[in-house]
Design a protein around this motif. Structure first.
Motif, PDB file in Angstrom:
ATOM      1  N   THR A  30       0.803  -1.228   0.000  1.00 32.55           N
ATOM      2  CA  THR A  30       0.000   0.000   0.000  1.00 32.55           C
ATOM      3  C   THR A  30       0.833   1.274   0.000  1.00 32.55           C
ATOM      4  OG1 THR A  30      -0.139   0.219   2.415  1.00 32.55           O
ATOM      5  CG2 THR A  30      -1.801  -1.192   1.335  1.00 32.55           C
ATOM      6  N   GLY A  31       2.118   1.136   0.304  1.00 31.07           N
ATOM      7  CA  GLY A  31       2.961   2.319   0.404  1.00 31.07           C
ATOM      8  C   GLY A  31       2.780   3.062   1.719  1.00 31.07           C
ATOM      9  N   ALA A  32       1.999   2.502   2.625  1.00 33.24           N
ATOM     10  CA  ALA A  32       1.739   3.150   3.910  1.00 33.24           C
ATOM     11  C   ALA A  32       1.937   2.147   5.035  1.00 33.24           C
ATOM     12  CB  ALA A  32       0.306   3.677   3.949  1.00 33.24           C
ATOM     13  N   THR A  33       2.240   2.668   6.205  1.00 35.84           N
ATOM     14  CA  THR A  33       2.337   1.804   7.380  1.00 35.84           C
ATOM     15  C   THR A  33       0.922   1.517   7.892  1.00 35.84           C
ATOM     16  OG1 THR A  33       2.423   3.616   8.975  1.00 35.84           O
ATOM     17  CG2 THR A  33       4.534   2.882   8.028  1.00 35.84           C
ATOM     18  N   VAL A  34       0.819   0.605   8.829  1.00 33.14           N
ATOM     19  CA  VAL A  34      -0.474   0.300   9.437  1.00 33.14           C
ATOM     20  C   VAL A  34      -1.038   1.552  10.102  1.00 33.14           C
ATOM     21  CG1 VAL A  34      -1.656  -1.096  11.175  1.00 33.14           C
ATOM     22  CG2 VAL A  34       0.135  -2.135   9.771  1.00 33.14           C
ATOM     23  N   VAL A  35      -0.209   2.268  10.817  1.00 31.15           N
ATOM     24  CA  VAL A  35      -0.658   3.491  11.507  1.00 31.15           C
ATOM     25  C   VAL A  35      -1.145   4.523  10.490  1.00 31.15           C
ATOM     26  CG1 VAL A  35       0.097   5.437  12.934  1.00 31.15           C
ATOM     27  CG2 VAL A  35       0.786   3.109  13.531  1.00 31.15           C
ATOM     28  N   GLU A  36      -0.404   4.714   9.410  1.00 36.13           N
ATOM     29  CA  GLU A  36      -0.826   5.682   8.387  1.00 36.13           C
ATOM     30  C   GLU A  36      -2.168   5.281   7.778  1.00 36.13           C
ATOM     31  OE1 GLU A  36       3.580   7.154   6.846  1.00 36.13           O
ATOM     32  OE2 GLU A  36       2.646   5.407   5.921  1.00 36.13           O
TER      33      GLU A  36
END
Length: 108
Positions: A30-36
């Protein structure tokens, strides 16, 4: 559940992965962390609430799962490039070029 207090270890267990692998998989796919990703979900929900209700920003922040208003404001600004009060005002404005007329009512 995005409005709940979410722990990486809980998400990893549900996903059947270790926390480290989950972080890597999320970033790769996704290009994002879980938090993001959780922050994006929460801010999308907050935008709906700000646009559709007259709820106070503090109430919206807490309803969306943020632990504090300063955290909400910081994440909101990072994602939307605006502050919640100004974003709400712009979101409620008529479409560009459309002017309010007395026969249109108050919009409430």
């Amino acid at each position: 559940r995005f409005r709940d207090d979410i722990r990486l270890s809980e998400v990893a267990t549900v996903a059947g992965a270790s926390p480290r692998n989950l972080v890597r998989l999320m970033r790769d796919r996704t290009g994002a962390t879980v938090v993001e990703h959780v922050h994006r979900l929460r801010i999308a929900y907050a935008c709906d609430r700000l646009r559709q209700t007259h709820a106070k920003i503090t109430a919206v922040a807490l309803e969306c799962g943020f632990g504090s208003v300063p955290q909400f404001n910081r994440v909101f600004r990072k994602i939307t490039h605006d502050i919640p009060s100004r974003w709400r005002h712009k979101a409620r404005m008529p479409p560009h070029g459309m002017q309010w007329r007395p026969d249109m009512g108050s919009g409430d």
